[in-house]
Scaffold this motif. Structure first.
Motif, mmCIF file in Angstrom:
data_model
loop_
_atom_site.group_PDB
_atom_site.id
_atom_site.type_symbol
_atom_site.label_atom_id
_atom_site.label_comp_id
_atom_site.label_asym_id
_atom_site.label_seq_id
_atom_site.Cartn_x
_atom_site.Cartn_y
_atom_site.Cartn_z
ATOM 1 N N THR A 385 10.633 2.892 -2.428
ATOM 2 C CA THR A 385 10.156 2.831 -1.109
ATOM 3 C C THR A 385 9.005 3.485 -0.881
ATOM 4 O O THR A 385 8.125 3.288 0.340
ATOM 5 N N GLU A 386 8.142 2.640 -1.654
ATOM 6 C CA GLU A 386 6.660 2.806 -1.309
ATOM 7 C C GLU A 386 5.762 1.379 -2.515
ATOM 8 O O GLU A 386 6.625 0.987 -2.915
ATOM 9 N N LEU A 387 5.080 0.683 -1.504
ATOM 10 C CA LEU A 387 4.885 -0.225 -1.898
ATOM 11 C C LEU A 387 2.624 -0.579 -2.385
ATOM 12 O O LEU A 387 1.907 0.312 -0.953
ATOM 13 N N TYR A 388 2.025 -0.911 -3.204
ATOM 14 C CA TYR A 388 0.734 -1.029 -3.637
ATOM 15 C C TYR A 388 0.652 -2.214 -3.996
ATOM 16 O O TYR A 388 1.201 -2.962 -4.525
ATOM 17 N N PHE A 389 -0.709 -2.714 -4.342
ATOM 18 C CA PHE A 389 -1.297 -3.566 -4.369
ATOM 19 C C PHE A 389 -2.605 -2.948 -5.712
ATOM 20 O O PHE A 389 -2.993 -2.057 -4.986
ATOM 21 N N ALA A 390 -2.871 -3.719 -6.747
ATOM 22 C CA ALA A 390 -3.560 -3.743 -7.801
ATOM 23 C C ALA A 390 -4.254 -4.730 -7.888
ATOM 24 O O ALA A 390 -4.009 -5.796 -7.614
ATOM 25 N N THR A 391 -5.920 -4.424 -8.053
ATOM 26 C CA THR A 391 -6.683 -4.947 -8.456
ATOM 27 C C THR A 391 -6.977 -5.389 -10.324
ATOM 28 O O THR A 391 -7.091 -4.253 -10.469
ATOM 29 N N LEU A 392 -7.161 -6.206 -11.106
ATOM 30 C CA LEU A 392 -7.679 -6.555 -12.256
ATOM 31 C C LEU A 392 -8.051 -7.533 -12.423
ATOM 32 O O LEU A 392 -8.629 -8.389 -11.833
#
Length: 403
Positions: A385-392
């Motif tokens: 139910t949630e959409l995330y964007f990560a940088t690494l």
């Protein structure tokens, strides 16, 4: 090593060198919970519950979501990893599986949960394909922690419709979807779909010598041979939109050039995610047997990642247990260019080195069904139910899967 709730620097065991811990990261000292004294009973602590290390809270774990279990994780997350919430959908699990990045357009595709009652899918309608523009994410919201609603989520209407897509990957400049089927008359199938409107779709496989598969779950490409491998499980049945088991639950291989279909591996309870090491010498398959749909959960079944050797001819051999997951199950699985293995689990994304050592987690605090790198230093995480964007710092292997 510094305790989880007070880290300012990480003392590297191999060099005795103090290294700054990134702002959104924290050290989790595994010695802090080797002995709990009062270990909760199984009714309190089991595969459905989150483990909160001593000295932390669920809120503090999410405040600094990059959890360092081993110093090797610093090479993966880099000096300034970030996590951004892009969208929330209430109870509707819109952000589920088939995570595919298209390099040529910088679009990211994903699908809704086909069997969750809150999605209104199953026998009522097929799961919905969606996409976002990562160019919009990078330009506008990547530095924010909460950017809910600031990134447009577009519906993708395949022509003809792809029925209950679940797994997906890049394949020959198009998207290869694993469709779970619907009822007893719409067979599970492998589909290919163009990446631009009108999103033309074609079925490339829908049977094994005239017999239906159960509900095809995930799909990957062998980087050495270009052959298609897919997992076939019975989640369509236990989520009430497919018949009972119709064929053994297995991993299959498909050579589109010759048309040959063969079993690659069996002996699973619920074979689920699948991927290959960057050199193609190993295959990783997740088994999510703990989750049995309307039959409930069974903790005697697997919640594991298995590793196989991939022979020169593409066959699998020498199965070994690579990792066991305590929280939830390992669902989607992917690798980076250095062979580290990432799995979507019950509390976020778990990261292992090629030997199976847990290096760290990207903590979400809820189930991550799947995720995918979008080239170097970017990842999209599908938490139902949630959409995330990560940088690494790390870079995903097989960004284009061109064979």
């Amino acid at each position: 090593m510094v305790r989880a709730h007070t880290p300012l620097v990480l003392l590297l065991a191999t060099t005795a060198k103090a290294v700054a811990v990134p702002a959104q990261a924290q050290v989790i000292d595994q010695k802090s919970f080797n002995v709990l004294g009062d270990v909760p009973p199984p009714t309190v602590a089991n595969s459905t519950t989150l483990f909160i290390p001593p000295g932390t809270t669920k809120e503090s774990l999410f405040e600094k979501p990059f959890h360092i279990y081993d110093e090797e994780f610093l090479e993966i997350i880099g000096a300034n990893p970030t996590l951004t919430l892009l969208n929330s959908s209430g109870t509707n699990p819109r952000f589920h599986e088939a995570a595919v990045w298209v390099p040529s357009t910088d679009d990211f595709f994903f699908v809704q949960n086909a069997g969750d009652p809150a999605a209104g899918t199953g026998l009522n309608k097929s799961a919905v394909i969606q996409k976002i523009s990562l160019s919009q994410v990078t330009a506008q919201v990547a530095a924010e922690r909460n950017a809910t609603g600031k990134v447009d989520v577009h519906l993708v209407a395949a022509t003809p419709a792809i029925i209950n897509p679940n797994g997906g990957t890049n394949y020959k400049n198009i998207i290869l979807f694993a469709g779970e089927g619907q009822g007893s008359r719409v067979a599970p199938a492998l589909y290919v779909m163009s990446t631009n409107a009108p999103y033309n779709a074609t079925v490339i496989l829908d049977n094994y010598f005239g017999r239906q598969f159960n509900s095809i779950n995930d799909v990957a490409i062998n980087p050495r041979t270009g052959e298609i491998y897919f997992t076939d499980t019975t989640y369509g049945h236990v989520q009430d939109f497919r018949p009972e088991t119709v064929i053994q639950k297995q991993v299959w291989r498909f050579n589109e050039t010759t048309g040959a279909v063969a079993v690659a591996a069996d002996g699973f309870n619920m074979p689920n995610g699948i991927t290959f090491s960057p050199d193609g010498l190993h295959a990783y398959v997740t088994d999510t047997g703990v989750i049995q749909g309307f039959f409930g959960r069974n903790s005697s079944f697997p919640s594991s990642i298995y590793r196989y050797d991939v022979e020169e001819d593409g066959t699998f051999s020498n199965r070994k247990t690579f990792a066991f997951i305590a929280t939830g199950v390992p669902d989607g699985v992917h690798v980076d260019t250095k062979g580290n293995v990432y799995a979507g689990c019950g509390d976020g994304v778990h990261v292992f080195n090629p030997s199976g050592k847990l290096l760290g987690k990207i903590w979400i605090g809820s189930t991550v069904a799947n995720f995918q790198f979008a080239g170097k230093g970017r990842m999209v995480i599908l938490a139902e139910t949630e959409l995330y964007f990560a940088t690494l710092k790390a870079e995903g292997a097989f960004p284009g899967q061109l064979y």
